[in-house]
Every structure is written in structure tokens, then in C-alpha cells.
Write a protein that holds these residues in place. Structure first.
Motif, mmCIF file in Angstrom:
data_model
loop_
_atom_site.group_PDB
_atom_site.id
_atom_site.type_symbol
_atom_site.label_atom_id
_atom_site.label_comp_id
_atom_site.label_asym_id
_atom_site.label_seq_id
_atom_site.Cartn_x
_atom_site.Cartn_y
_atom_site.Cartn_z
ATOM 1 N N ARG A 29 43.458 53.085 38.452
ATOM 2 C CA ARG A 29 42.720 52.695 37.638
ATOM 3 C C ARG A 29 41.990 51.368 38.300
ATOM 4 N N ALA A 30 43.128 50.460 38.688
ATOM 5 C CA ALA A 30 42.689 49.172 38.908
ATOM 6 C C ALA A 30 41.762 49.430 40.337
ATOM 7 N N ALA A 31 41.929 50.266 41.095
ATOM 8 C CA ALA A 31 41.464 50.385 42.457
ATOM 9 C C ALA A 31 39.919 51.057 41.882
ATOM 10 N N GLY A 32 39.698 51.407 40.842
ATOM 11 C CA GLY A 32 38.388 51.998 40.548
ATOM 12 C C GLY A 32 38.091 53.559 40.323
ATOM 13 N N PRO A 59 45.910 53.538 45.470
ATOM 14 C CA PRO A 59 44.909 52.701 45.760
ATOM 15 C C PRO A 59 43.824 52.672 47.128
ATOM 16 N N THR A 102 47.966 53.405 36.694
ATOM 17 C CA THR A 102 47.468 52.025 36.403
ATOM 18 C C THR A 102 47.030 51.520 37.753
ATOM 19 N N SER A 103 47.526 51.714 38.942
ATOM 20 C CA SER A 103 47.152 51.336 40.065
ATOM 21 C C SER A 103 45.890 51.785 40.713
ATOM 22 N N CYS A 148 41.716 55.686 47.427
ATOM 23 C CA CYS A 148 40.528 55.331 46.406
ATOM 24 C C CYS A 148 39.580 54.510 47.035
#
Length: 237
Positions: A217-220, A190, A214-215, A193
Motif C-alpha cells: 500500500r505504501a508503495a502505491g 514494494p 501495508t508495504s 510495485c
């Protein structure tokens, strides 16, 4: 948001087409630095070293339990910027990274991808939180340093500039005379990113596990690959 695969190459093709410069994170996309030299063990040793100096309160509970050496380094850098403590802790981590580099494993498809991307005219740089000494040692051992040199941008003495701060990305872009929109960052965390987003650089995530996906994705991250093979195949075409 979607995960790009070999059967869904459009996003990859667009990223590659725009990229005149490719910025690589080091530990993850290029190699598994701590494949045989536990990063968790290094983190514990750093915590023990701090506590042995009577600095039990330097780290929060979450930082102490993170088992990520860079989390510990970043925390000390923020609380004691420019101090002898920060300098000594950074050197201790560098020595551990140098030991790890001797047994690091190359990421699957990374070596041929780096050589192929260079051969088709892209310019490459490393933008990493690892020590530049460690990066150069590993790349030299794999005969990859000419693909990057002189553009290796690892951590500096200012530990507040570790990613997610975009400092190392901006150094690379400035040195190479490249606009952010003409570059591509490949990273696996993350913080990679977030740094790319702050620098305005398109980002390609690399994740070998579902939690890592998942990590990111959560960071964008909008495009995430479980393997570098699709990149290599697209370049070879």
C-alpha cells in the motif's frame, strides 16, 4: 485504496480484461524460493563473506541488518559496478538460489493459474531479480517453462538494474511487442510495485501477511490479494 477479495472482484476483472501479457515476479507469486533454505541465512553468509575480505564498510548498518540478499547485492552493485567483487557476489547468491530451488514450494494456486491463463490466450513472462538460471530450473521442474519460454527475464550482470529499476519489465515488453497498458505485473514487494509504476504497467499485489499488505500500500499498490484463488476463479468463469 482497497484490498480486493473474492467478494470484490470488479478491480480484478478489469485488470484481467485489459491484460494481454502478464509479467510475474518469481519468488513470492510463483513460489516460495526460500521456503526451506533461509533467505536470512543466505544474507548473513553474504555479509560474512564481504567482511572476511576486509570489506566491513561496504554496507550501511541498515543494509547489513536487512536480511535480504538482494539488498546486499544491490548495494554492492551500486558501489562497485561491473567489478570482480560484484560478479563474484552475484554468483555466490545464484548458487544459493539454485540450492533453494530444489526445495522451493509452489505458491498456492499459482500452477493452475499459470496454466489456465496460458490456455485462455494470455502470454506470460517472468520479470524478476532472481537469476534466470534459477527461474528456469524451477519452472522446468514444475513443467511450467513452456508457459513462459522464452520470456524469462531475471537479473543481469548489471546489478544497478535490479528492481525497482524497470529494466526487466521493459525487456519483457519490448521482446513481446506489448504496450505497457496491455500488460499486468503481479508482484509481492514494494520494489515490484515501483518498477511497474515506472514502466507504466498496471500492478496487482500479492501479500500473505498484514505487514506485506501495508508495504505494498505504501508503495502505491491499489489492488492487493491475500491469495491467487480469486484470479483463478475469475479466469475459469
Amino acid at each position: 485504496m482497497r484490498i480486493a477479495t473474492e467478494g470484490d472482484p470488479d478491480e480484478l476483472r478489469n485488470l484481467i480484461r485489459r491484460a494481454r501479457v502478464v509479467l510475474w515476479d518469481f519468488d513470492g507469486p510463483i513460489c516460495r524460493l526460500f521456503a526451506r533454505h533461509s533467505a536470512e541465512g543466505v544474507a548473513r553468509d553474504l555479509v560474512s563473506w564481504l567482511e572476511g575480505r576486509g570489506l566491513h564498510g561496504v554496507l550501511t548498518g541498515a543494509e547489513r541488518e536487512s536480511l535480504d540478499p538482494h539488498v546486499i547485492l544491490r548495494a554492492v552493485g551500486h558501489r562497485y559496478p561491473g567489478s570482480d567483487l560484484a560478479v563474484e557476489l552475484e554468483e555466490r547468491l545464484t548458487q544459493e538460489e539454485l540450492r533453494a530451488a530444489a526445495t522451493a514450494l509452489p505458491t498456492a494456486y499459482a500452477d493452475p493459474l499459470i496454466r489456465t491463463w496460458t490456455a485462455v490466450g494470455a502470454r506470460l513472462a517472468v520479470a524478476s531479480n532472481n537469476s534466470p538460471r534459477v527461474i528456469r530450473q524451477y519452472l522446468t521442474g514444475r513443467d511450467l517453462l513452456p508457459c513462459f519460454s522464452p520470456h524469462v527475464y531475471g537479473r543481469t550482470g548489471d546489478l544497478q538494474l535490479l528492481k525497482p529499476d524497470p529494466h526487466c519489465l521493459n525487456r519483457a515488453l519490448n521482446a513481446m511487442g506489448t504496450a505497457p497498458s496491455d500488460a499486468l505485473m503481479i508482484g509481492d514487494t514494494p520494489t515490484d510495485c515501483l518498477a511497474a509504476k515506472e514502466a507504466g504497467v498496471p500492478f496487482l499485489g500479492y501479500a500473505r501477511s498484514d505487514p506485506a499488505v501495508t508495504s505494498l500500500r505504501a508503495a502505491g499498490a491499489e489492488v492487493v490479494l491475500p491469495s491467487l484463488e480469486p484470479l483463478l476463479e475469475l479466469l475459469r468463469r
